[in-house]
Design an enzyme around this catalytic site. Structure first.
Site, PDB file in Angstrom:
ATOM      1  N   CYS A 137      -4.320  -2.738   2.781  1.00 50.89           N
ATOM      2  CA  CYS A 137      -4.266  -4.068   3.387  1.00 50.89           C
ATOM      3  C   CYS A 137      -4.292  -5.279   2.476  1.00 50.89           C
ATOM      4  O   CYS A 137      -3.571  -6.251   2.750  1.00 50.89           O
ATOM      5  CB  CYS A 137      -5.379  -4.184   4.420  1.00 50.89           C
TER       6      CYS A 137
ATOM      7  N   GLU B 168      -9.881  -6.324  13.162  1.00 54.57           N
ATOM      8  CA  GLU B 168     -10.903  -5.388  12.725  1.00 54.57           C
ATOM      9  C   GLU B 168     -11.275  -5.659  11.268  1.00 54.57           C
ATOM     10  O   GLU B 168     -10.403  -5.852  10.440  1.00 54.57           O
ATOM     11  CB  GLU B 168     -10.376  -3.945  12.884  1.00 54.57           C
TER      12      GLU B 168
ATOM     13  N   LYS C 167      -8.424 -13.264  10.041  1.00 52.37           N
ATOM     14  CA  LYS C 167      -8.343 -11.911   9.478  1.00 52.37           C
ATOM     15  C   LYS C 167      -7.607 -11.926   8.144  1.00 52.37           C
ATOM     16  O   LYS C 167      -8.073 -11.381   7.142  1.00 52.37           O
ATOM     17  CB  LYS C 167      -7.643 -10.980  10.482  1.00 52.37           C
TER      18      LYS C 167
HETATM   19  P1  NAD Z   1      -2.358   3.827  10.240  1.00 54.22           P
HETATM   20  O1  NAD Z   1      -1.016   3.887   9.631  1.00 54.22           O
HETATM   21  O2  NAD Z   1      -3.453   4.715   9.698  1.00 54.22           O
HETATM   22  O3  NAD Z   1      -2.263   4.126  11.809  1.00 54.22           O
HETATM   23  C1  NAD Z   1      -1.319   3.557  12.644  1.00 54.22           C
HETATM   24  C2  NAD Z   1      -0.901   4.609  13.664  1.00 54.22           C
HETATM   25  O4  NAD Z   1      -0.080   3.984  14.645  1.00 54.22           O
HETATM   26  C3  NAD Z   1      -0.066   5.758  13.084  1.00 54.22           C
HETATM   27  O5  NAD Z   1      -0.725   6.997  13.335  1.00 54.22           O
HETATM   28  C4  NAD Z   1       1.290   5.658  13.819  1.00 54.22           C
HETATM   29  O6  NAD Z   1       1.862   6.926  14.116  1.00 54.22           O
HETATM   30  C5  NAD Z   1       0.888   4.944  15.098  1.00 54.22           C
HETATM   31  N1  NAD Z   1       1.998   4.250  15.761  1.00 54.22           N
HETATM   32  C6  NAD Z   1       2.877   3.368  15.233  1.00 54.22           C
HETATM   33  N2  NAD Z   1       3.709   2.906  16.175  1.00 54.22           N
HETATM   34  C7  NAD Z   1       3.369   3.517  17.343  1.00 54.22           C
HETATM   35  C8  NAD Z   1       3.844   3.431  18.674  1.00 54.22           C
HETATM   36  N3  NAD Z   1       4.850   2.610  19.004  1.00 54.22           N
HETATM   37  N4  NAD Z   1       3.263   4.203  19.607  1.00 54.22           N
HETATM   38  C9  NAD Z   1       2.238   5.023  19.285  1.00 54.22           C
HETATM   39  N5  NAD Z   1       1.718   5.132  18.041  1.00 54.22           N
HETATM   40  C10 NAD Z   1       2.281   4.382  17.088  1.00 54.22           C
HETATM   41  O7  NAD Z   1      -2.820   2.306  10.158  1.00 54.22           O
HETATM   42  P2  NAD Z   1      -4.318   1.733  10.081  1.00 54.22           P
HETATM   43  O8  NAD Z   1      -4.843   1.839   8.688  1.00 54.22           O
HETATM   44  O9  NAD Z   1      -5.108   2.293  11.207  1.00 54.22           O
HETATM   45  O10 NAD Z   1      -4.043   0.185  10.324  1.00 54.22           O
HETATM   46  C11 NAD Z   1      -3.663  -0.294  11.593  1.00 54.22           C
HETATM   47  C12 NAD Z   1      -3.754  -1.805  11.577  1.00 54.22           C
HETATM   48  O11 NAD Z   1      -5.104  -2.209  11.338  1.00 54.22           O
HETATM   49  C13 NAD Z   1      -2.929  -2.489  10.487  1.00 54.22           C
HETATM   50  O12 NAD Z   1      -2.436  -3.706  10.995  1.00 54.22           O
HETATM   51  C14 NAD Z   1      -3.939  -2.775   9.403  1.00 54.22           C
HETATM   52  O13 NAD Z   1      -3.586  -3.893   8.632  1.00 54.22           O
HETATM   53  C15 NAD Z   1      -5.189  -3.060  10.197  1.00 54.22           C
HETATM   54  N6  NAD Z   1      -6.463  -2.773   9.515  1.00 54.22           N
HETATM   55  C16 NAD Z   1      -6.607  -1.647   8.764  1.00 54.22           C
HETATM   56  C17 NAD Z   1      -7.843  -1.376   8.170  1.00 54.22           C
HETATM   57  C18 NAD Z   1      -8.062  -0.134   7.340  1.00 54.22           C
HETATM   58  O14 NAD Z   1      -9.127  -0.009   6.780  1.00 54.22           O
HETATM   59  N7  NAD Z   1      -7.115   0.783   7.238  1.00 54.22           N
HETATM   60  C19 NAD Z   1      -8.926  -2.229   8.407  1.00 54.22           C
HETATM   61  C20 NAD Z   1      -8.741  -3.352   9.202  1.00 54.22           C
HETATM   62  C21 NAD Z   1      -7.503  -3.609   9.760  1.00 54.22           C
HETATM   63  C1  UGA Z   2     -10.893  -4.147   3.125  1.00 55.16           C
HETATM   64  C2  UGA Z   2     -11.921  -5.147   3.634  1.00 55.16           C
HETATM   65  O1  UGA Z   2     -13.141  -4.960   2.895  1.00 55.16           O
HETATM   66  C3  UGA Z   2     -12.182  -4.951   5.132  1.00 55.16           C
HETATM   67  O2  UGA Z   2     -13.073  -5.960   5.608  1.00 55.16           O
HETATM   68  C4  UGA Z   2     -10.857  -5.056   5.887  1.00 55.16           C
HETATM   69  O3  UGA Z   2     -11.068  -4.794   7.263  1.00 55.16           O
HETATM   70  C5  UGA Z   2      -9.890  -4.040   5.331  1.00 55.16           C
HETATM   71  O4  UGA Z   2      -9.704  -4.274   3.911  1.00 55.16           O
HETATM   72  C6  UGA Z   2      -8.526  -4.112   5.945  1.00 55.16           C
HETATM   73  O5  UGA Z   2      -8.157  -5.107   6.523  1.00 55.16           O
HETATM   74  O6  UGA Z   2      -7.831  -3.106   5.750  1.00 55.16           O
HETATM   75  P1  UGA Z   2     -10.921  -1.607   2.399  1.00 55.16           P
HETATM   76  O7  UGA Z   2      -9.586  -1.925   1.803  1.00 55.16           O
HETATM   77  O8  UGA Z   2     -11.046  -0.424   3.261  1.00 55.16           O
HETATM   78  O9  UGA Z   2     -11.438  -2.847   3.263  1.00 55.16           O
HETATM   79  O10 UGA Z   2     -11.992  -1.418   1.240  1.00 55.16           O
HETATM   80  P2  UGA Z   2     -12.758  -2.440   0.266  1.00 55.16           P
HETATM   81  O11 UGA Z   2     -14.147  -1.978   0.137  1.00 55.16           O
HETATM   82  O12 UGA Z   2     -12.555  -3.837   0.633  1.00 55.16           O
HETATM   83  O13 UGA Z   2     -12.038  -2.157  -1.124  1.00 55.16           O
HETATM   84  C7  UGA Z   2     -10.717  -2.570  -1.369  1.00 55.16           C
HETATM   85  C8  UGA Z   2     -10.390  -2.356  -2.834  1.00 55.16           C
HETATM   86  O14 UGA Z   2     -11.102  -3.283  -3.634  1.00 55.16           O
HETATM   87  C9  UGA Z   2     -10.759  -0.970  -3.354  1.00 55.16           C
HETATM   88  O15 UGA Z   2      -9.754  -0.513  -4.231  1.00 55.16           O
HETATM   89  C10 UGA Z   2     -12.056  -1.209  -4.093  1.00 55.16           C
HETATM   90  O16 UGA Z   2     -12.311  -0.275  -5.120  1.00 55.16           O
HETATM   91  C11 UGA Z   2     -11.825  -2.596  -4.648  1.00 55.16           C
HETATM   92  N1  UGA Z   2     -13.070  -3.343  -4.933  1.00 55.16           N
HETATM   93  C12 UGA Z   2     -13.903  -3.688  -3.915  1.00 55.16           C
HETATM   94  C13 UGA Z   2     -13.344  -3.719  -6.230  1.00 55.16           C
HETATM   95  O17 UGA Z   2     -12.573  -3.413  -7.177  1.00 55.16           O
HETATM   96  N2  UGA Z   2     -14.488  -4.430  -6.465  1.00 55.16           N
HETATM   97  C14 UGA Z   2     -15.343  -4.792  -5.484  1.00 55.16           C
HETATM   98  O18 UGA Z   2     -16.366  -5.464  -5.785  1.00 55.16           O
HETATM   99  C15 UGA Z   2     -15.044  -4.401  -4.170  1.00 55.16           C
END
Ligand code: NAD
Ligand code: UGA
Length: 481
Positions: A283, A172, A227
């Site tokens: 992340c 994602e 990713k």
């Molecule tokens: P999160 O911590 O917000 O959510 C994960 C959820 O999974 C929690 O609510 C937890 O209770 C649940 N969980 C864990 N183990 C479980 C199990 N065995 N059965 C059922 N539920 C279970 O995490 P997130 O931010 O949604 O991130 C999830 C993944 O996506 C990570 O690998 C992260 O790196 C990736 N990711 C996150 C973002 C972001 O913006 N947060 C963007 C892209 C990718």
């Molecule tokens: C980031 C990536 O942008 C997503 O594509 C990815 O899916 C995600 O991580 C993930 O894998 O979790 P996110 O962390 O939600 O998304 O937000 P960003 O907009 O990327 O910002 C990350 C950090 O960088 C923030 O603290 C933001 O303030 C900072 N940032 C961003 C800067 O300082 N300067 C910039 O120009 C952009």
């Protein structure tokens, strides 16, 4: 060969990714039943809350999407086994944080939750199930998932309906704060897999709203590695411009102007060139550390070191801000009140994971400062968890700054910006919330103790208006001060 039609999806993990991603799939594919399950009952209750303002995640536009699909074909529940049993496709969208102990501690991803999901799917699934890695994972994790699933690939006794599995990678790329727009209009959707039929089944879902040319099909390992690489490249740009921000401050250049000038080069591009207090979020740091760990594992220490420096520079940027504030406030912040404006790691989210505010606040508290924290979306409980320090309870007659305060560092939440600035020696802007760029400093200046400072780590204030209001101002990356 007919394509497998997906009628029932289970997503394990109702977090920042699982919750919004499945809401958009359900919204765009009304004929598919989507069940989002999680171990965390209070999170599930919040997803089911009748008041859409109580959803567990704040994302612009999320409430409208949930309102359209919830109860129709979008369901949030803790019935994990049942949801897996009924599903043709299971997304694994659970947390993959950095390991805190054991082999690879502080670097490798902790895959215990992913493994638990694979075991649960092996146990509870029926018939053929496509398992989709949605979490961000080290390259070759699909191998582990396949190994766990294959142990269940035999017909349960007395049935002629053997279990079988395909594993796909579908990382994602959404960013918090713009998640709904990113999901509805993605730059690309990436699907990695070996089985053409399974890949097509997942591609068909996205094709309901994403143009076909934006759906990229690769092998499993390229998808997993892309990713980590995307996040590493994005974070690298931020560390690059932050390194230049420091150079601007000592040379008279302005980092905003430098960003503009280099971003006009179409080979560089203008996005992700905004200097700030360092990147936060759950992340970037963990994914780069994981990438570096993998490089070392595969015998590439030079490559590992290259990426580790992106994280090092980021920590340095956070540390130098606290040091600078102390320096400008005559070398000490003990007993001084500082309004910390913004605690989320970026605007338009209530997420505080790895927020630069944490390191900066802790350093200032350690130096004896009194922090009045104001963030429009982050509550005191969340701040307490992030800082691992209890909130200082103000009594009624301490609502404004009290000279008799001791110089032991403390923090508390201010209910509004005026309260945070009452008697403050400085305002320190950490998050780029829109409302902070519109503050009327001529009205706020009289609340502060003179000589007062505004420290702007996001370059969102009007420097001349602040100076006119009689307040000293420092703006990150601005050497013109
Ligand atoms: P999160 O911590 O917000 O959510 C994960 C959820 O999974 C929690 O609510 C937890 O209770 C649940 N969980 C864990 N183990 C479980 C199990 N065995 N059965 C059922 N539920 C279970 O995490 P997130 O931010 O949604 O991130 C999830 C993944 O996506 C990570 O690998 C992260 O790196 C990736 N990711 C996150 C973002 C972001 O913006 N947060 C963007 C892209 C990718
Ligand atoms: C980031 C990536 O942008 C997503 O594509 C990815 O899916 C995600 O991580 C993930 O894998 O979790 P996110 O962390 O939600 O998304 O937000 P960003 O907009 O990327 O910002 C990350 C950090 O960088 C923030 O603290 C933001 O303030 C900072 N940032 C961003 C800067 O300082 N300067 C910039 O120009 C952009």
């Amino acid at each position: 060969m007919a394509t497998t039609e997906i009628k029932n999806i289970c997503c394990i993990g109702a977090g920042y990714v699982g919750g919004p991603t499945m809401a958009v799939i359900a919204d765009r594919c009304p004929s598919i039943q989507v069940n989002v399950v999680d171990l965390n009952e209070s999170r599930i209750n919040a997803w089911n809350h009748p008041d859409l303002n109580q959803l567990p995640i704040y994302e612009p536009g999320l409430d409208a999407v949930v309102a359209r699909a919830r109860g129709r074909n979008l369901h949030y529940s803790t019935k994990i086994e049942l949801a897996i049993e009924n599903a043709d496709m299971v997304f694994i969208s659970v947390n993959t944080p950095t390991k805190i102990r054991g082999v690879g501690a502080g670097k490798a991803s902790d895959l215990r939750w992913v493994e638990a999901c694979a075991r649960q799917v092996a146990k509870s699934s029926k018939g053929h199930t496509i398992v989709v890695e949605k979490s961000t994972l080290p390259v070759r994790t699909a191998e582990v998932i396949k190994a766990i699933l294959s142990s269940a690939e035999s017909a349960p006794k007395g049935t002629n309906n053997p279990k079988s599995f395909e594993v796909l990678s579908n990382p994602e790329f959404l960013a918090e704060g713009t998640a709904i727009n990113d999901l509805e209009n993605p730059d690309r959707v990436l699907i990695g897999g070996e089985s053409k039929k399974a890949v097509e089944a997942l591609a068909n879902i996205y094709e309901q709203w994403v143009p076909k040319e934006k759906i990229l099909l690769t092998n499993l390992w390229s998808s997993e590695l892309s990713k980590l690489t995307a996040n590493a490249f994005l974070a690298q740009r931020i560390s690059s411009i932050n390194s230049i921000s420091a150079l601007c401050e000592v040379t008279g250049a302005d980092v905003g102007e430098v960003s503009l000038a280099i971003g006009r080069d179409s080979r560089i591009g203008s996005k992700f060139l905004k200097s700030g207090p360092g990147f936060g979020g759950s992340c970037f740091k963990k994914d780069i550390l994981n990438l570096a760990y993998l490089c070392r594992h595969f015998g590439l220490p030079e490559v590992a070191e290259y990426w580790e420096n992106v994280v090092k520079l980021n920590s340095w940027q956070q540390e130098r801000i606290a040091r600078l504030v102390i320096h400008k406030l005559f070398g000490t912040v003990a007993g001084k009140k500082i309004a910390l404006l913004g605690f989320a790691f970026k605007a338009n989210t209530n997420d505080t994971r790895e927020s630069p505010a944490i390191k900066i606040a802790k350093d200032l508290i350690e130096e004896g400062a009194e922090l009045a924290i104001y963030d429009p979306k982050v509550n005191s409980e969340q701040i307490k968890i992030s800082l691992s320090i209890d909130e200082y309870k103000l009594d009624d007659n301490q609502a404004s700054r009290n000279e008799s305060f001791s110089d032991i560092g403390k923090w508390y939440v201010a209910s509004n910006i005026g309260q945070s600035l009452q008697g403050a020696d400085a305002a320190l802007i950490i998050t780029e919330w829109e409302e902070f760029s519109r503050l009327k400093w001529e009205d706020l200046a009289p609340l502060m103790r003179q000589p007062a400072w505004v420290f702007d780590t996001r370059a969102i204030v009007d420097v001349s208006a602040i100076k006119k209001a009689g307040i000293k101002v420092w703006r990150l990356g601005d050497g013109a001060e």
